[in-house]
Design a protein around this motif. Structure first.
Motif, mmCIF file in Angstrom:
data_model
loop_
_atom_site.group_PDB
_atom_site.id
_atom_site.type_symbol
_atom_site.label_atom_id
_atom_site.label_comp_id
_atom_site.label_asym_id
_atom_site.label_seq_id
_atom_site.Cartn_x
_atom_site.Cartn_y
_atom_site.Cartn_z
ATOM 1 N N ASP A 13 0.848 -1.184 0.000
ATOM 2 C CA ASP A 13 0.000 0.000 0.000
ATOM 3 C C ASP A 13 0.887 1.239 0.000
ATOM 4 O O ASP A 13 2.067 1.170 0.311
ATOM 5 N N LYS A 14 0.317 2.351 -0.391
ATOM 6 C CA LYS A 14 1.066 3.606 -0.436
ATOM 7 C C LYS A 14 0.093 4.763 -0.270
ATOM 8 O O LYS A 14 -1.116 4.607 -0.424
ATOM 9 N N VAL A 15 0.637 5.927 0.068
ATOM 10 C CA VAL A 15 -0.173 7.123 0.255
ATOM 11 C C VAL A 15 0.049 8.051 -0.932
ATOM 12 O O VAL A 15 1.184 8.405 -1.254
ATOM 13 N N ILE A 16 -1.042 8.406 -1.580
ATOM 14 C CA ILE A 16 -0.999 9.354 -2.696
ATOM 15 C C ILE A 16 -1.981 10.475 -2.379
ATOM 16 O O ILE A 16 -3.180 10.223 -2.205
ATOM 17 N N GLY A 18 -2.554 12.045 0.292
ATOM 18 C CA GLY A 18 -3.230 11.842 1.564
ATOM 19 C C GLY A 18 -4.179 10.668 1.615
ATOM 20 O O GLY A 18 -4.818 10.436 2.631
ATOM 21 N N CYS A 19 -4.298 9.901 0.539
ATOM 22 C CA CYS A 19 -5.188 8.739 0.511
ATOM 23 C C CYS A 19 -4.373 7.447 0.444
ATOM 24 O O CYS A 19 -3.423 7.358 -0.324
ATOM 25 N N LEU A 20 -4.762 6.488 1.244
ATOM 26 C CA LEU A 20 -4.110 5.181 1.235
ATOM 27 C C LEU A 20 -4.640 4.374 0.065
ATOM 28 O O LEU A 20 -5.845 4.118 -0.044
ATOM 29 N N THR A 21 -3.754 3.992 -0.844
ATOM 30 C CA THR A 21 -4.152 3.240 -2.024
ATOM 31 C C THR A 21 -3.307 1.984 -2.147
ATOM 32 O O THR A 21 -2.309 1.824 -1.454
ATOM 33 N N GLY A 22 -3.705 1.127 -3.042
ATOM 34 C CA GLY A 22 -2.956 -0.092 -3.290
ATOM 35 C C GLY A 22 -1.772 0.154 -4.211
ATOM 36 O O GLY A 22 -1.603 1.237 -4.777
ATOM 37 N N GLY A 23 -0.955 -0.848 -4.359
ATOM 38 C CA GLY A 23 0.214 -0.751 -5.218
ATOM 39 C C GLY A 23 0.395 -2.028 -6.018
ATOM 40 O O GLY A 23 -0.492 -2.873 -6.074
ATOM 41 N N THR A 24 1.554 -2.151 -6.605
ATOM 42 C CA THR A 24 1.887 -3.345 -7.378
ATOM 43 C C THR A 24 3.239 -3.866 -6.938
ATOM 44 O O THR A 24 4.084 -3.115 -6.454
#
Length: 88
Positions: A13-16, A18-24
């Motif tokens: 996961d990562k923050v973009i 200010g929102c926590l989103t998924g990654g690869t």
């Protein structure tokens, strides 16, 4: 007693903005130049997630290679006996 390969991943996961989103991520587990398993992962996994493979421990060490766009992504492998008896 046979032991099987367990792959444990976390931190996908990562923050973009200010929102926590998924990654690869890509995980490759190999032994002596032979690829044992390869996983292409995407989504959000904040806590630990385990996958068990029918790959037996023959005493030769395995190598884990990862690439990810997440700063805290981790992948670890070990060999376990998933069928051991547990005391209740």
């Amino acid at each position: 007693m046979s032991k099987y390969l367990r792959l444990t991943i976390s931190g996908l996961d990562k923050v973009i903005d200010g929102c926590l989103t998924g990654g690869t991520a890509t995980v490759v587990v190999s032994r002596d130049n032979e690829i044992l398993c390869r996983e292409e992962l995407s989504g959000k996994i904040s806590h630990k997630y385990e996958l068990i493979y029918d790959i037996k421990d023959n005493g030769i060490p395995v190598t884990v290679r990862t690439t990810s766009d997440c700063d805290y992504f981790r992948a670890e492998v070990d060999f376990i006996n998933p069928f051991r008896e547990r005391k209740i």
